[in-house]
Design an enzyme around this catalytic site. Structure first.
Site, short mmCIF file in Angstrom:
data_model
loop_
_atom_site.label_atom_id
_atom_site.label_comp_id
_atom_site.label_asym_id
_atom_site.label_seq_id
_atom_site.Cartn_x
_atom_site.Cartn_y
_atom_site.Cartn_z
N ARG A 125 70.51 64.73 27.65
CA ARG A 125 70.97 65.86 28.48
C ARG A 125 69.98 66.12 29.61
O ARG A 125 70.37 66.44 30.74
CB ARG A 125 71.15 67.11 27.62
N ARG A 176 77.58 71.84 37.85
CA ARG A 176 76.55 70.93 37.37
C ARG A 176 76.53 69.63 38.15
O ARG A 176 75.72 68.75 37.84
CB ARG A 176 76.87 70.57 35.92
N ARG A 223 66.46 76.39 18.34
CA ARG A 223 67.63 77.24 18.60
C ARG A 223 68.59 77.23 17.40
O ARG A 223 68.90 76.18 16.84
CB ARG A 223 68.38 76.75 19.84
N ARG A 237 73.10 73.51 16.96
CA ARG A 237 74.12 72.81 17.74
C ARG A 237 73.95 71.32 17.58
O ARG A 237 72.84 70.81 17.57
CB ARG A 237 73.97 73.20 19.23
N LYS A 275 69.25 80.07 30.33
CA LYS A 275 70.35 80.55 31.17
C LYS A 275 71.29 81.46 30.36
O LYS A 275 71.65 82.54 30.80
CB LYS A 275 71.18 79.38 31.74
P1 AP5 Z 1 69.42 79.33 25.85
O1 AP5 Z 1 69.51 80.66 26.53
O2 AP5 Z 1 70.43 79.02 24.81
O3 AP5 Z 1 69.30 78.17 26.96
P2 AP5 Z 1 70.36 77.56 27.97
O4 AP5 Z 1 69.66 77.35 29.27
O5 AP5 Z 1 71.62 78.40 28.00
O6 AP5 Z 1 70.59 76.17 27.27
P3 AP5 Z 1 71.89 75.34 26.90
O7 AP5 Z 1 71.39 74.21 26.03
O8 AP5 Z 1 72.98 76.19 26.33
O9 AP5 Z 1 72.29 74.83 28.29
P4 AP5 Z 1 73.05 73.57 28.60
O10 AP5 Z 1 73.22 73.83 30.04
O11 AP5 Z 1 72.48 72.26 28.29
O12 AP5 Z 1 74.30 73.62 27.60
P5 AP5 Z 1 75.80 74.06 27.81
O13 AP5 Z 1 76.24 74.80 26.63
O14 AP5 Z 1 76.00 74.65 29.17
O15 AP5 Z 1 67.94 79.21 25.22
C1 AP5 Z 1 67.56 78.07 24.48
C2 AP5 Z 1 66.68 78.50 23.28
O16 AP5 Z 1 65.44 79.04 23.78
C3 AP5 Z 1 67.30 79.60 22.41
O17 AP5 Z 1 66.92 79.38 21.08
C4 AP5 Z 1 66.66 80.91 22.94
O18 AP5 Z 1 66.58 81.90 21.94
C5 AP5 Z 1 65.28 80.42 23.38
N1 AP5 Z 1 64.78 81.11 24.56
C6 AP5 Z 1 65.51 81.54 25.64
N2 AP5 Z 1 64.69 82.11 26.55
C7 AP5 Z 1 63.41 82.04 26.04
C8 AP5 Z 1 62.12 82.44 26.51
N3 AP5 Z 1 61.98 83.04 27.71
N4 AP5 Z 1 61.05 82.19 25.74
C9 AP5 Z 1 61.18 81.57 24.54
N5 AP5 Z 1 62.36 81.17 24.01
C10 AP5 Z 1 63.47 81.39 24.76
O19 AP5 Z 1 76.52 72.61 27.89
C11 AP5 Z 1 76.68 71.80 26.74
C12 AP5 Z 1 77.50 70.57 27.11
O20 AP5 Z 1 78.82 70.98 27.57
C13 AP5 Z 1 76.96 69.69 28.24
O21 AP5 Z 1 75.99 68.76 27.77
C14 AP5 Z 1 78.25 69.03 28.75
O22 AP5 Z 1 78.66 67.95 27.91
C15 AP5 Z 1 79.28 70.14 28.64
N6 AP5 Z 1 79.36 70.93 29.87
C16 AP5 Z 1 79.07 72.26 29.99
N7 AP5 Z 1 79.23 72.66 31.26
C17 AP5 Z 1 79.63 71.57 31.97
C18 AP5 Z 1 79.92 71.35 33.34
N8 AP5 Z 1 79.83 72.33 34.25
N9 AP5 Z 1 80.29 70.09 33.71
C19 AP5 Z 1 80.41 69.09 32.83
N10 AP5 Z 1 80.11 69.23 31.51
C20 AP5 Z 1 79.71 70.47 31.08
#
Ligand code: AP5
Length: 215
Positions: free
Chosen positions: A171, A88, A127, A160, A13
């Site tokens: 998660r 979410r 990552r 991370r 994402k």
């Molecule tokens: P990446 O693009 O970083 O993936 P992502 O989907 O953004 O993954 P996240 O782990 O950041 O999402 P998340 O939703 O769990 O975390 P968030 O920060 O929102 O890609 C991942 C890896 O794969 C990278 O190394 C990339 O290079 C590689 N890659 C990408 N595309 C690829 C492809 N096509 N092929 C191969 N490799 C690829 O949330 C973290 C925490 O914050 C949550 O656990 C929660 O505690 C809190 N939080 C955040 N938002 C909320 C909310 N709305 N409500 C409550 N708590 C929240």
């Protein structure tokens, strides 16, 4: 264009939101990045968010909805935005619809990034994120030119805290229980677009742009 990006951790994402936001000239709003910045600065919000994030749990809805509502009022959201990682939960999605209805500009699309669990575990293990500018790499699929150093700003790359396998599994469970129901929420209202996120980053970008009619 007003967009929501949905999908399990590691689906890509953030990677795709950064590309599309740059091309469309609209902000990428990542609640995860906002919370990580608050944790880094040890603000009261950061101290509260930290314990949930380290356990792989969601930060409470009332806190999260409040920061997004405030962020959406900023000038740079006038022509649209990409919400990356919000909503979410069903209450977050309902709150977003209320906020956008009050502003008279409903959501255009919710994009689901569909991918198998084992693939995201592999991706998250590889990552690495720049501690200075937040650029995202992968030691297997998108390595930096020099190991451990950001191509863009020269900052150090780090793993991370919540990308350790045990926390990733937590998660993913939270995603299945609390976030996956949003797929039905957006499908029923005809706003869902589904993308196969298991392909290469370039292929995913092309599919995304075609589905949104911005190719
Ligand atoms: P990446 O693009 O970083 O993936 P992502 O989907 O953004 O993954 P996240 O782990 O950041 O999402 P998340 O939703 O769990 O975390 P968030 O920060 O929102 O890609 C991942 C890896 O794969 C990278 O190394 C990339 O290079 C590689 N890659 C990408 N595309 C690829 C492809 N096509 N092929 C191969 N490799 C690829 O949330 C973290 C925490 O914050 C949550 O656990 C929660 O505690 C809190 N939080 C955040 N938002 C909320 C909310 N709305 N409500 C409550 N708590 C929240």
């Amino acid at each position: 264009m007003q967009l929501v990006f949905l999908g399990p951790p590691g689906a890509g994402k953030g990677t795709q939101a950064a590309i599309l936001a740059r091309e469309l000239g609209i902000p990428q709003i990542s609640t995860g990045d906002m919370f990580r910045a608050a944790v880094r600065d040890q603000t009261p919000l950061g101290r509260e968010a930290q314990r949930y994030m380290e356990a792989g749990q969601l930060v409470p809805d009332e806190v999260t909805i409040g920061i997004v509502e405030e962020r959406l009022r900023a000038d740079d959201c006038r022509d649209g935005f990409i919400l990356d990682g919000f909503p979410r939960t069903v209450p977050q999605a309902e709150a977003l619809d209320r906020i956008l209805a009050a502003a008279g500009r409903p959501l255009d699309r919710a994009v689901e990034f569909a991918i198998e669990e084992e693939e995201v575990v592999r991706r998250l293990a590889g990552r690495r994120t720049c501690s200075e500018c937040g650029a995202v790499y992968n030691i297997y699929t998108r390595p930096p030119r020099q190991a451990g150093v950001c191509d863009s700003c020269g900052g150090p790359l780090a793993q991370r805290e919540d990308d350790r396998e045990e926390t990733v599994r937590a998660r993913l469970a939270v995603y299945g229980q609390q976030t996956a129901p949003l797929i039905g929420y957006y499908k029923e209202s005809g706003r869902l677009v589904r993308i196969d996120a298991s392909r290469t980053p370039g292929e995913v970008t092309a599919a995304l742009k075609e589905a949104l009619g911005v190719a």
